[in-house]
Design a protein around this motif. Structure first.
Motif, PDB file in Angstrom:
ATOM      1  N   CYS A 182     -17.685  88.618 -18.927  1.00 59.06           N
ATOM      2  CA  CYS A 182     -18.583  89.763 -19.529  1.00 59.06           C
ATOM      3  C   CYS A 182     -17.602  90.206 -20.637  1.00 59.06           C
ATOM      4  N   ASN A 183     -16.499  90.240 -20.343  1.00 60.57           N
ATOM      5  CA  ASN A 183     -15.593  90.598 -21.523  1.00 60.57           C
ATOM      6  C   ASN A 183     -15.705  89.669 -22.586  1.00 60.57           C
ATOM      7  N   LYS A 184     -15.860  88.290 -22.494  1.00 60.13           N
ATOM      8  CA  LYS A 184     -15.776  87.305 -23.188  1.00 60.13           C
ATOM      9  C   LYS A 184     -17.047  87.346 -24.173  1.00 60.13           C
ATOM     10  N   ILE A 185     -18.061  87.626 -23.532  1.00 61.30           N
ATOM     11  CA  ILE A 185     -19.378  87.979 -24.103  1.00 61.30           C
ATOM     12  C   ILE A 185     -19.044  89.219 -25.351  1.00 61.30           C
ATOM     13  N   TRP A 186     -18.783  90.084 -24.638  1.00 61.50           N
ATOM     14  CA  TRP A 186     -18.689  91.285 -25.293  1.00 61.50           C
ATOM     15  C   TRP A 186     -17.624  91.010 -26.691  1.00 61.50           C
ATOM     16  N   ASN A 187     -16.676  90.399 -26.399  1.00 64.51           N
ATOM     17  CA  ASN A 187     -15.655  90.195 -27.941  1.00 64.51           C
ATOM     18  C   ASN A 187     -16.344  89.141 -28.425  1.00 64.51           C
ATOM     19  N   ALA A 188     -17.021  88.365 -28.006  1.00 66.94           N
ATOM     20  CA  ALA A 188     -17.831  87.253 -29.072  1.00 66.94           C
ATOM     21  C   ALA A 188     -18.631  88.027 -29.751  1.00 66.94           C
ATOM     22  N   ALA A 189     -19.361  89.154 -29.220  1.00 64.57           N
ATOM     23  CA  ALA A 189     -20.237  89.913 -30.159  1.00 64.57           C
ATOM     24  C   ALA A 189     -19.496  90.741 -31.351  1.00 64.57           C
ATOM     25  N   ARG A 190     -18.448  91.272 -30.593  1.00 63.38           N
ATOM     26  CA  ARG A 190     -17.595  92.006 -31.671  1.00 63.38           C
ATOM     27  C   ARG A 190     -17.208  91.006 -32.820  1.00 63.38           C
ATOM     28  N   TYR A 191     -17.060  89.919 -32.463  1.00 63.58           N
ATOM     29  CA  TYR A 191     -16.397  88.982 -33.769  1.00 63.58           C
ATOM     30  C   TYR A 191     -17.779  88.730 -34.677  1.00 63.58           C
ATOM     31  N   VAL A 192     -18.909  88.565 -33.803  1.00 59.57           N
ATOM     32  CA  VAL A 192     -20.035  88.306 -34.814  1.00 59.57           C
ATOM     33  C   VAL A 192     -20.289  89.507 -35.897  1.00 59.57           C
ATOM     34  N   MET A 193     -20.227  90.753 -35.040  1.00 61.77           N
ATOM     35  CA  MET A 193     -20.758  91.865 -35.617  1.00 61.77           C
ATOM     36  C   MET A 193     -19.775  92.261 -36.839  1.00 61.77           C
ATOM     37  N   MET A 194     -18.377  91.988 -36.666  1.00 61.42           N
ATOM     38  CA  MET A 194     -17.611  92.237 -37.392  1.00 61.42           C
ATOM     39  C   MET A 194     -17.848  91.369 -39.032  1.00 61.42           C
ATOM     40  N   ASN A 195     -18.359  90.227 -38.528  1.00 61.35           N
ATOM     41  CA  ASN A 195     -18.424  89.169 -39.835  1.00 61.35           C
ATOM     42  C   ASN A 195     -19.762  89.439 -40.448  1.00 61.35           C
ATOM     43  N   VAL A 196     -20.798  90.114 -39.727  1.00 67.57           N
ATOM     44  CA  VAL A 196     -22.085  90.355 -40.533  1.00 67.57           C
ATOM     45  C   VAL A 196     -22.253  91.723 -41.002  1.00 67.57           C
ATOM     46  N   GLU A 197     -21.325  92.421 -40.705  1.00 66.79           N
ATOM     47  CA  GLU A 197     -21.363  93.838 -41.429  1.00 66.79           C
ATOM     48  C   GLU A 197     -21.468  93.966 -42.856  1.00 66.79           C
ATOM     49  N   ASP A 198     -22.416  94.183 -43.466  1.00 73.50           N
ATOM     50  CA  ASP A 198     -22.521  94.444 -45.008  1.00 73.50           C
ATOM     51  C   ASP A 198     -22.191  93.233 -45.473  1.00 73.50           C
ATOM     52  N   GLN A 199     -22.703  92.129 -44.784  1.00 74.28           N
ATOM     53  CA  GLN A 199     -22.494  90.653 -45.382  1.00 74.28           C
ATOM     54  C   GLN A 199     -23.949  90.145 -45.484  1.00 74.28           C
ATOM     55  N   PRO A 200     -24.139  89.334 -46.557  1.00 70.11           N
ATOM     56  CA  PRO A 200     -25.758  88.704 -46.518  1.00 70.11           C
ATOM     57  C   PRO A 200     -25.568  87.600 -45.304  1.00 70.11           C
ATOM     58  N   VAL A 201     -26.722  87.742 -44.874  1.00 73.19           N
ATOM     59  CA  VAL A 201     -27.294  86.956 -43.712  1.00 73.19           C
ATOM     60  C   VAL A 201     -28.548  86.004 -44.266  1.00 73.19           C
ATOM     61  N   ALA A 202     -28.133  84.623 -44.504  1.00 74.41           N
ATOM     62  CA  ALA A 202     -29.252  83.784 -45.183  1.00 74.41           C
ATOM     63  C   ALA A 202     -30.162  83.354 -44.092  1.00 74.41           C
ATOM     64  N   ILE A 203     -31.234  82.731 -44.266  1.00 74.93           N
ATOM     65  CA  ILE A 203     -31.951  81.937 -43.249  1.00 74.93           C
ATOM     66  C   ILE A 203     -32.669  80.775 -43.581  1.00 74.93           C
ATOM     67  N   GLN A 204     -32.284  80.317 -44.821  1.00 73.33           N
ATOM     68  CA  GLN A 204     -32.636  79.088 -45.297  1.00 73.33           C
ATOM     69  C   GLN A 204     -32.067  77.945 -44.229  1.00 73.33           C
ATOM     70  N   PRO A 205     -32.754  76.965 -43.494  1.00 78.89           N
ATOM     71  CA  PRO A 205     -32.208  76.057 -42.677  1.00 78.89           C
ATOM     72  C   PRO A 205     -31.651  75.109 -43.625  1.00 78.89           C
ATOM     73  N   ALA A 206     -31.925  74.725 -44.739  1.00 78.97           N
ATOM     74  CA  ALA A 206     -31.618  73.787 -45.635  1.00 78.97           C
ATOM     75  C   ALA A 206     -30.065  73.978 -45.708  1.00 78.97           C
ATOM     76  N   GLN A 207     -29.597  75.018 -45.720  1.00 79.99           N
ATOM     77  CA  GLN A 207     -28.146  74.961 -45.748  1.00 79.99           C
ATOM     78  C   GLN A 207     -27.428  75.164 -44.378  1.00 79.99           C
ATOM     79  N   ALA A 208     -28.055  74.707 -43.551  1.00 76.18           N
ATOM     80  CA  ALA A 208     -27.355  74.662 -42.247  1.00 76.18           C
ATOM     81  C   ALA A 208     -26.182  73.767 -42.241  1.00 76.18           C
ATOM     82  N   THR A 209     -24.940  74.058 -41.701  1.00 76.60           N
ATOM     83  CA  THR A 209     -23.855  73.206 -41.683  1.00 76.60           C
ATOM     84  C   THR A 209     -24.174  72.308 -40.428  1.00 76.60           C
ATOM     85  N   VAL A 210     -23.270  71.281 -40.615  1.00 75.92           N
ATOM     86  CA  VAL A 210     -23.564  70.428 -39.128  1.00 75.92           C
ATOM     87  C   VAL A 210     -23.216  71.039 -37.687  1.00 75.92           C
ATOM     88  N   PHE A 211     -22.440  72.010 -37.878  1.00 76.41           N
ATOM     89  CA  PHE A 211     -22.018  72.918 -36.999  1.00 76.41           C
ATOM     90  C   PHE A 211     -23.026  73.973 -36.509  1.00 76.41           C
TER      91      PHE A 211
END
Length: 933
Positions: free
Chosen positions: A628-657
């Motif tokens: 549970c803590n792992k999920i929690w912290n993964a979410a923290r990482y994600v939220m930290m990185n999307v705050e006030d940041q652009p989130v694109a949705i064009q699949p063409a730009q998808a990395t292989v990852f």
RNA sequence: GGGCGAUUAGCUCAGUUGGUUAGAGCGCCGUCUUGACAUGGCGGAGGUCACUGGUUCAACUCCAGUAUCGCCCACCA
């Protein structure tokens, strides 16, 4: 965003769980919704005055997971809840409470006592529903039912009347299992027989002729007061000449016959059996065969009654036993006493030794054959269809082998004694006139009306029905039957019943019987039989063993002293307290930590393998709390990185990852879906665990770091989108098992994706997308490369951050192209200073070595390298490959293998051999180089 | 007496129709506090799949038997 706060550094279940359940209930999210195909689960109703134990928590978790999963799939999901009045159990609890207040039931009026039970129900009934809420169960609270509700009681009366009128319920005087402490009849199922120490008394019964005596062996000498015969085997040469003669029954002055019956085993004891038809089931049957009189020697509390000589009257049966033995001994009629182990039948509630006792009781006919007057008997009308429902596959047991248990029981069933001499329960709807005629009807008015009994005094039967009689109607009585309600039409038959094997006979079989009889359809399609929850040592959990775990204590935590007190108070055997205290202090020196409901649920699901009991170890719960803590912290990482940041949705730009993690997610979703459908909660849980922890967190998150940490990386926007989107889907995938945590996080993760909703619990369950094998292969390659570098670091004890140089050797064009694409990622995740391909004729410097498929990795370590350690490591690798090569060569040199095995299997072996040989050559070459240093 | 189940790493358990290098979690050893997480990261050690036979090119997997443990049902006084 009323409910959301900044995310704490670590997962705190208490904060989260307390907020969400109330909100879900306020929004009425757990009532059936929409117009999808109905999906119904009937909650096995717990005893209204009880508390939920781990077994309930387990079953409720699985039912909730199924309900939530199907609700998310758009089904009209109904999880019908409620409680059972639990006749004997509840009556005993209330009587005990009254006694604590100095009141006795027998001094009370019946209605006064019933009122006391109702008020206790009001007082204690909330405990279970509170526990269920804490577990997160998504039941339809607005339609909660109780087996003594008016509607359900009406259903009980209707069923009774219908069965009576069909000739399938009858009243009869015969031997029943009688509980002399509770003063009530019991069904066969409520009698538990266990082996106990006892004695076999050998008694001399003088022949009436005055010439000698017979010796009978008995485990119950006191019953001799009711003997009406002695039996021997008809072919027993020792006694054959005496058959038909008379015997003087000691102490009573009565004379009884010596009879012959092939039931008697000449090998056992003396080959002579005393026959007491009124107090033994076998003797009763023999009495019927030989027209023997029945002499009942007991009162209903098992004291000796007036049928016995005055000297014994009023004695308790065990007192009487001593007295009888003493008196026989005094008369020289006690031959000897042997130690003997015997099966002793005891009432499952009172623990009292059950007495076969002759009384009037009500029975459901389950055995009689079709009758001449055209009335089908119970065997044809009830038992047969119940067997056929399973045999035909309309009902399926999971795991399957339980069907054998079910058949076995039904094939050997006896008529069901349904009357109980209790006050708490459904009163039998039968009335007697002063002449003792019986009238069965829905009410006294109904009876008078139908039988024209104006002005006749009627007395209702005092008895109540076996609790399981009303529980057996649960799948349809809770939905409104006998009214033809919309609910009944929509939700019956139900989809699955989740329960323990211990109530297959009590409950499952009876629901099938009643469902088929009154709804003309099976009550459920699947019966999922769970294992038993045991303690960490595999012991059954019980209050008397002091190893009970309360689900709430695992959720909230409990300190040692409170736990000890809880386990040692209110014991039936207070002398056990010190041992229980000691064991508890040893097992939980620091008490129990608060793990939270999600961790508990996930643990129970993860342990739910088929056909096996569960040993519950708190270490396991702790592991899933960490998850549970792992999920929690993964979410923290994600939220930290999307705050006030652009989130694109064009699949063409998808990395292989991005493509890789989407593909892996698809596999996980497919697996979770499939395993929920197969009731493989353990596999569903491990698919979730594996994906979230070892793919999303261990790899994907790490792969995003070099991209997101670089300013204006071209892939950043899409990476953020994928981070969010995969997490969001993973949360929905996990929600049926971890409702609270996933809700809390989903409310944060959804909005940046343009999603919103009252609750994750009414979002759709994610759909598996396509597998991207190209992306999977490429990332697998990258993982192999990084693993090689890590192995060198790990085994050479090189600090994780110490920059290294990497030399690459061998490989093909594909390797070079991939390295071209991912060199930067490899450099960052491998903490490398440089990466360089060795020139064709370039000498390999002193280095540590690893293989990533056909690619050779060298890490030059001049001066630092521990040659011995590196050699040992390579030799280990060498040994492994040599073993593989030997095994594969042996296989391939077997002509029959090459000829008979499928081509793909043979080719696979060839490929493996080639790879192992190439790898071995590389390792040998490296070992050679090391020797020269 | 009948029926069912279990036996796989130190512990708790997966292993789906026979083809995997037999896996996971916990524990253990080594190492690291790097900006998601020490409730953590990375690497590693550890198994004659209870035993014996059989079927098969191939058995943890199928069949037969043996042993040990557990549960359910059953009227041997």
């Amino acid at each position: 965003m009323l409910y959301l706060r900044a995310m704490e550094k670590s997962y705190q279940p208490k904060d989260i769980e307390q907020r969400w359940y109330q909100r879900w209930e306020d929004l009425d999210l757990f009532a059936p919704r929409g117009d999808g195909e109905p999906y119904t689960i009937m909650l096995p109703p717990p005893n209204v005055t009880g508390r939920l134990h781990m077994g309930h928590a387990f079953q409720h978790t699985l039912q909730d997971a199924l309900t939530r999963f199907n609700r998310m799939n758009g089904r009209q999901a109904l999880w019908q809840c409620g409680t059972d009045h639990a006749g004997i159990a509840t009556q005993m609890v209330v009587e005990r409470r009254l006694e604590a207040e100095g009141r006795k039931r027998r001094d009370m009026q019946r209605d006064e006592f019933e009122a006391a039970v109702w008020s206790w129900k009001e007082e204690s009934g909330g405990v279970i529903t509170d526990q269920m809420r804490r577990l997160g169960t998504s039941v339809d609270w607005r339609h909660e039912r109780f087996t003594m509700d008016e509607g359900l009681s009406a259903a009980v009366r209707d069923v009774f009347v219908a069965l009576y009128e069909a000739g399938l319920i009858y009243r009869g005087k015969r031997l029943v299992n009688w509980d002399p402490v509770l003063h009530t009849a019991l069904s066969d199922l409520e009698v538990i027989s266990e082996e106990e120490h006892g004695s076999l008394w050998h008694l001399r019964y003088p022949l009436a002729s005055g010439e000698g005596h017979m010796v009978v062996a008995t485990t119950r000498p006191e019953t001799m007061l009711g003997d009406t015969a002695v039996a021997v085997h008809p072919d027993d040469d020792r006694y054959r000449h005496l058959i038909g003669t008379q015997i003087t029954l000691p102490l009573t002055g009565r004379t009884i016959p010596l009879i012959a019956d092939s039931y008697v085993d000449p090998e056992f004891g003396t080959g002579c059996v005393k026959i007491t038809p009124a107090h033994d089931f076998n003797d009763y049957a023999m009495g019927q065969r030989h027209n023997l009189p029945l002499i009942n020697i007991f009162e209903d509390d098992a004291r000796i009654n007036g049928a016995a000589p005055a000297a014994y009257q009023g004695l308790d049966r065990f007192e009487a036993r001593k007295r009888v033995v003493a008196d026989l001994e005094a008369e020289g009629l006690l031959e000897r006493i042997d130690d003997h182990r015997l099966m002793v039948p005891r009432g499952d509630r009172s623990g009292a030794v059950v007495e076969p006792y002759l009384t009037d009781q009500w029975y459901v006919d389950l055995t009689s054959e079709e009758q001449a007057d055209g009335r089908p008997g119970g065997a044809k009308q009830i038992t047969g269809p119940a067997i056929d429902a399973v045999r035909s596959g309309r009902i399926r047991f999971v795991p399957e082998n339980w069907d054998k248990t079910y058949y076995e029981w039904l094939n050997n069933i006896q008529d069901w004694c349904i009357s109980r001499q209790l006050w708490w329960g459904h009163r039998i709807p039968a009335w007697y006139d002063p002449d003792g005629n019986i009238y069965v009807g829905h009410s006294e008015a109904d009876v008078r009306d139908r039988h024209g009994l104006e002005g006749v005094a009627l007395r209702q039967d005092e008895d109540v029905l076996d609790t399981w009689f009303s529980s057996g109607l649960w799948p349809f009585s809770t939905l409104g039957w006998p009214e033809e309600t919309e609910r009944l039409k929509t939700f019956y038959p139900t989809n699955v019943l989740v329960t323990g094997f211990d109530i297959i006979f009590f409950w499952v079989a009876r629901m099938i019987m009643f469902g088929l009889k009154f709804m003309d359809a099976v009550p459920f399609r699947d019966v999922y039989i769970t294992g038993l929850i045991r303690d960490h040592q595999g012991q059954k959990m019980s209050k008397s063993k002091g190893n009970i775990l309360d689900p709430l204590d695992l959720i909230d935590g409990i300190d040692l002293e409170t736990l000890v007190t809880k386990r040692t108070t209110g014991l039936m055997q207070p002398q056990m307290a010190p041992a229980i205290e000691k064991a508890t202090r040893e097992q939980f020196p620091d008490g129990i930590k608060a793990y939270g409901a999600d961790a508990l649920r996930f643990t129970l699901a993860a342990l739910a393998t088929h056909g096996r009991d569960i040993k519950l170890d708190t270490g396991r719960i702790e592991g899933y709390r960490n998850f549970c803590n792992k999920i929690w912290n993964a979410a923290r990482y994600v939220m930290m990185n999307v705050e006030d940041q652009p989130v694109a949705i064009q699949p063409a730009q998808a990395t292989v990852f991005d493509r890789w993690i989407e593909s892996r997610l698809s596999s996980a979703i497919a697996s979770v879906r499939e395993n929920f459908e197969r009731y493989r909660f353990d596999l569903a849980a491990s698919a979730i665990y594996e994906f979230v922890w070892h793919e999303y967190c261990d790899w994907y998150l790490e792969l995003t770091k070099p991209i997101l940490n670089e300013a204006d990386h071209p892939a950043a926007a899409h990476t953020r989108h994928t981070l969010l989107s995969v997490l969001e889907q993973a949360l929905r995938m996990t929600h049926p098992l971890m409702p609270f945590l996933t809700e809390e996080i989903w409310q944060r993760v959804a909005p940046p994706l343009g999603l919103a909703g009252d609750s994750i619990s009414v979002q759709s369950f994610p759909q598996a997308g396509a597998i991207d094998s190209e992306a999977e292969a490429e990332v697998k390659w990258l993982q192999g490369l990084l693993l090689g570098i890590r192995q060198i670091r790990g085994e050479m004890d090189i600090a994780p951050r110490k920059p290294l140089d990497l030399l690459l050797e061998g490989g093909d064009d594909k390797d070079r192209a991939r390295m071209e694409r991912h060199g930067d990622m490899v450099r960052k995740l491998g903490a490398l200073e440089s990466i360089r391909w060795l020139a064709e004729d370039e000498a390999v410097p002193a280095s540590a070595f690893a293989l990533a498929a056909s690619l050779k990795l060298h890490v030059p370590l001049a001066g630092v390298i521990d040659l011995d350690a590196e050699r040992a490591r390579l030799e280990r690798e060498q040994g492994r490959r040599e073993q593989d090569i030997g095994r594969l060569k042996g296989k391939l040199s077997n002509e029959k293998f090459v000829a008979n095995a499928p081509a793909a299997v043979v080719q696979k072996a060839r490929d493996q051999l080639a790879e192992a040989e190439a790898g071995l050559a590389d390792i040998n070459a490296q070992l050679e180089r090391l020797k020269k240093l």
